[in-house]
Design an enzyme around this catalytic site. Structure first.
Site, short mmCIF file in Angstrom:
data_model
loop_
_atom_site.label_atom_id
_atom_site.label_comp_id
_atom_site.label_asym_id
_atom_site.label_seq_id
_atom_site.Cartn_x
_atom_site.Cartn_y
_atom_site.Cartn_z
N CYS B 182 0.85 -1.20 0.00
CA CYS B 182 0.00 0.00 0.00
C CYS B 182 0.88 1.24 0.00
CB CYS B 182 -0.89 0.04 1.24
SG CYS B 182 -1.83 -1.46 1.58
N CYS B 185 2.51 3.02 -3.28
CA CYS B 185 1.72 4.00 -4.03
C CYS B 185 1.38 5.21 -3.15
CB CYS B 185 0.42 3.39 -4.54
SG CYS B 185 0.65 2.35 -6.00
N CYS B 227 -7.85 -2.30 -4.70
CA CYS B 227 -6.40 -2.05 -4.69
C CYS B 227 -5.64 -3.37 -4.74
CB CYS B 227 -5.98 -1.27 -3.44
SG CYS B 227 -6.11 0.52 -3.62
#
Lengths: 108, 266, 163
Positions: B182, B185, B227
């Site tokens: 995570c 990004c 995601c």
């Protein structure tokens, strides 16, 4: 979603001769007829195809909607207030259902 | 860092953005910024922000309207409604800023969706609502909206501490075929372009959000799943312990940013 | 080798040359305009316009019709669309209908706004879906039968965060 309760912003009061903005939103998936489900079958079109705003019984604004209109259709437009106004809003679904809402504008 | 660059080059997705970033970096984002933290609002196009700002243009409010009617509707074997215990929904003011919280009976963290369903099954003796159903999303939006504008204030001490550590580990762990965490990004590259999108800081303060892509309101866990899918990792189930702990980590990360539910995002 | 395959190769060479000249943006706007596709799109649009206004020849409406669309849409699913036509909106001189089309969608029709003098203003807004970068075309039908036309291009980006 089965619930198609619309949201409408109409001014409560206006002066005679005012041109007032109205905003409407209604929940609807606006299924375009272009999409396919997981089995590859085309999901049949089901959209709101017609919107009408009547003032004191007379149509003052209307729209013909096509599948290119986004889900949860938003419409804004104007009406000219010439006296106390009873507004009636109508949305017509491809499936024959009709969704309605009312509003009043008082003239100061 | 080196591995990250290789993964991105292989995916061919991230370009180091130029002018767009410089523009957004110099803006004063007012309440949508707290120190270095920036709400997803500040990464959205002006048209998208305008859609969020006007509650007669923001379709998130349609769902909230039906939830408002449900608040006082008795359901389940106990014949109780939310209002019977909680009174007016405004009593929920501030609640959303603190969630997820530790829930003693389960010995785990609990988010707002789970709190609502816990009330339904235990107090109302009603069926829990399905994850991502309009009912559960609508009620979550309604409850969170009562805290609209209040700063996020999630605690991570005491019994929450070990769950926070798990969420943190998830956040920094590389996963999927693209081998991305995570943080790669949303920490290392926020403000830069991923193809035509600008990467945000991944702040959760506007969820559930009306997403233009979804053309409907969706939960934070649906976004997590998206995601995870994007980096070609096996996603977890919405409502899973993994995602609730991750929610705890990212919610604490957003402390100080205002609750913006229902926001509008790309 | 079929003609279309030949064209594809030529286009690729073209892109490379232009990109080297650091005008990649120009190439991007040219790429989707494969002649066959463009022809089909313009035929569909012509048919839709003919259905809306018959054989009338629209005049240039730039300066009278304001078409409010973003230059770049954040997401093709939800693109703001506004229209304003200058008009006294009097009983004998008003805008009757504004037809809106999108020439790159599977079907070009978007919406038709019907006004009356009691609308006060020929101004309305909604949100539309655009399948790709394309032109949005507005046709305003006046109460005297005149038709005005204007158009604007909207770039639809391909997002990276598809989740």
């Amino acid at each position: 979603m089965a619930d198609h309760t619309p949201r409408i912003r109409v001014p409560k009061k206006a002066a005679k001769g005012d041109v007032v903005e109205i905003k409407t939103l209604i929940s609807h998936q606006m299924e375009s007829g272009q999409r396919k489900d997981k089995q590859g079958q085309v999901i049949p079109r089901e959209i709101i195809n017609k919107f009408t705003c009547a003032m004191n019984g007379e149509t003052v604004f209307s729209a013909d909607l096509e599948p290119a209109i986004s889900a949860n259709p938003y419409l804004s437009f104007y009406v000219k207030v010439e006296g106390p106004a009873d507004l009636k809003f109508t949305w017509v679904d491809d499936n024959g259902s009709v969704y309605e809402a009312d509003a009043k504008i008082a003239v100061a | 860092m080196r591995r990250f660059a290789i993964a991105l080059a292989a995916a061919g997705v991230i370009s180091v953005a130029g002018a767009g970033v410089a523009f957004t970096e110099t803006m004063d984002w007012g309440k949508y910024q707290a120190g270095d933290k920036r709400s997803g609002y500040t990464y959205a196009q002006p048209e998208t922000r305008a859609m969020q700002d006007d509650e007669f243009e923001n379709p998130g409010f349609l769902l909230m309207e039906s939830a408002t009617a449900m608040w006082s509707k008795p359901e389940g074997a106990a014949g109780k409604s939310c209002a019977d215990c909680h009174g007016d929904v405004s009593s929920m003011k501030g609640v959303a800023t603190r969630y997820p919280v530790f829930f003693k009976p389960s010995g785990k963290m609990m988010n707002i969706e789970q709190r609502i369903n816990q009330c339904r099954t235990e107090q109302m003796k009603a069926e829990p609502w399905k994850w991502e159903s309009d009912q559960l999303l609508g009620m979550t939006v309604l409850v969170k909206y009562q805290s609209e504008g209040l700063p996020m204030n999630v605690a991570i001490d005491g019994p929450a501490a070990p769950f926070y550590e798990k969420g943190k580990a998830f956040y920094y762990e590389r996963r999927g075929q693209l081998d991305l965490a995570c943080s790669n990004c949303h920490e290392d590259h926020s403000g830069q372009n991923l193809r035509a999108n600008i990467l945000s800081q991944g702040m959760p303060n506007g969820f559930p959000t009306y997403r233009l892509k979804w053309q409907k309101v969706g939960s934070l866990h649906r976004r997590f799943k998206g995601c995870n899918d994007q980096v070609r990792a096996e996603p977890y189930k919405p409502g899973s312990d993994e995602y609730v702990d991750l929610e705890l980590f990212v919610s604490h990360r957003a402390n100080g940013l205002p609750v913006e539910t229902p926001s509008v995002r790309n | 080798m079929s003609e279309s395959a030949f064209r594809a190769i030529t286009r690729r060479r073209f892109v490379v040359t232009v990109a080297a000249g650091s005008a990649a943006a120009a190439a991007l706007t040219l790429l989707p305009d494969a002649p066959a596709q463009a022809q089909e799109a313009s035929k569909k649009l012509e048919d839709a316009i003919k259905k809306a206004i018959g054989d009338k020849q629209p005049a240039d409406g730039a300066g009278v019709i304001a078409l409010d669309v973003p230059q770049i849409a954040e997401n093709g699913n939800t693109v703001p669309l506004g229209i304003a036509v200058e008009s006294p909106m009097a009983a004998d001189n008003y805008v009757k209908t504004v037809h809106l089309f999108a020439d790159g969608n599977p079907s070009p029709g978007v919406i038709a706004f019907h006004f009356t003098p009691k609308s006060g203003k020929a101004e309305a807004a909604t949100r539309m879906r655009l399948a790709k970068t394309q032109n949005v075309v507005a046709l305003a039908e006046m109460s005297d039968g005149k038709v005005l036309m204007t158009k604007a291009e909207v770039k639809v980006t391909i997002g990276g965060c598809g989740g």
